[in-house]
Design a protein around this motif. Sequence first.
Motif, short mmCIF file in Angstrom:
data_model
loop_
_atom_site.label_atom_id
_atom_site.label_comp_id
_atom_site.label_asym_id
_atom_site.label_seq_id
_atom_site.Cartn_x
_atom_site.Cartn_y
_atom_site.Cartn_z
N GLU A 4 0.83 -1.21 0.00
CA GLU A 4 0.00 0.00 0.00
C GLU A 4 0.87 1.26 0.00
OE1 GLU A 4 -2.90 -0.02 3.13
OE2 GLU A 4 -3.61 -2.01 2.58
N PHE A 5 1.92 1.24 0.80
CA PHE A 5 2.81 2.41 0.86
C PHE A 5 3.51 2.62 -0.47
CE2 PHE A 5 6.92 4.35 2.07
CZ PHE A 5 6.43 5.54 2.55
N GLU B 265 2.44 1.77 -3.44
CA GLU B 265 1.46 2.29 -4.41
C GLU B 265 1.21 3.78 -4.18
OE1 GLU B 265 -2.07 -0.06 -4.48
OE2 GLU B 265 -1.03 -1.82 -5.24
N GLN B 266 1.20 4.22 -2.93
CA GLN B 266 1.05 5.65 -2.65
C GLN B 266 2.24 6.44 -3.18
OE1 GLN B 266 0.43 6.03 1.55
NE2 GLN B 266 -1.72 5.44 1.44
N ARG C 233 1.96 6.70 -6.94
CA ARG C 233 0.96 7.72 -7.31
C ARG C 233 1.54 9.13 -7.19
NH1 ARG C 233 -2.58 5.02 -3.63
NH2 ARG C 233 -3.44 3.26 -4.71
N ALA C 234 2.29 9.38 -6.13
CA ALA C 234 2.91 10.69 -5.96
C ALA C 234 3.93 10.96 -7.06
CB ALA C 234 3.57 10.79 -4.59
#
Length: 191
Positions: free
Chosen positions: A91-92, A94-95, A98-99
């Motif tokens: 999850e981290f 993927e964040q 995205r950034a």
Amino acid sequence: MADDPQNTPGNGPEDKPEGAPGTATGSGRKGEAGTGPEGDQGDAVKTTETARAAAEKRATDAEAEAARLRRSNAATKGTDLDALREEVRQEFTEQLVRAELRAAAAGKLRDPADALALLDVSSLAGSGGDIDAAAVAAAVDQLVKDKPYLAVAETNPARSWGDVGAGPRDTAEPEPATPFDRLREAYGSAG
């Protein structure tokens, strides 16, 4: 009394045949169903109390079972820490991707959120949680190439604004000495 349900026709003891249930003479024992005015109500109260007690017992049992299941689930989840760590790491990552996508698309796309919607974030994450910045930039460039209508429109500042008479000039003419000279020069008269 006309409003009294006991005195309505068909409800009184005089309207029931002797020995019928619900009359005082129908049964010789007190407190049984059909014996006097308190017998029917007593049965209803006992039935209600029995139903309430049964419902409370079922609720207590259900709460105890739910608590047992919560403890069981907590114990099971606690032993699988590696899977939990991997899920958080994914999850981290993927964040972060995205950034990185938003940053790479900021100058190339009209709306950087389009990159998030149209590109596969999971394919841009490297192994071990690393982000391949070159792959992200290449994906944004490919998106601009595939869908040019998403790209920021290139503008030539000189063309878009035209000549508004401000800013530096190619040829520097000497500044007129007086305001009258400036007017003469503006109107094209020599004098």
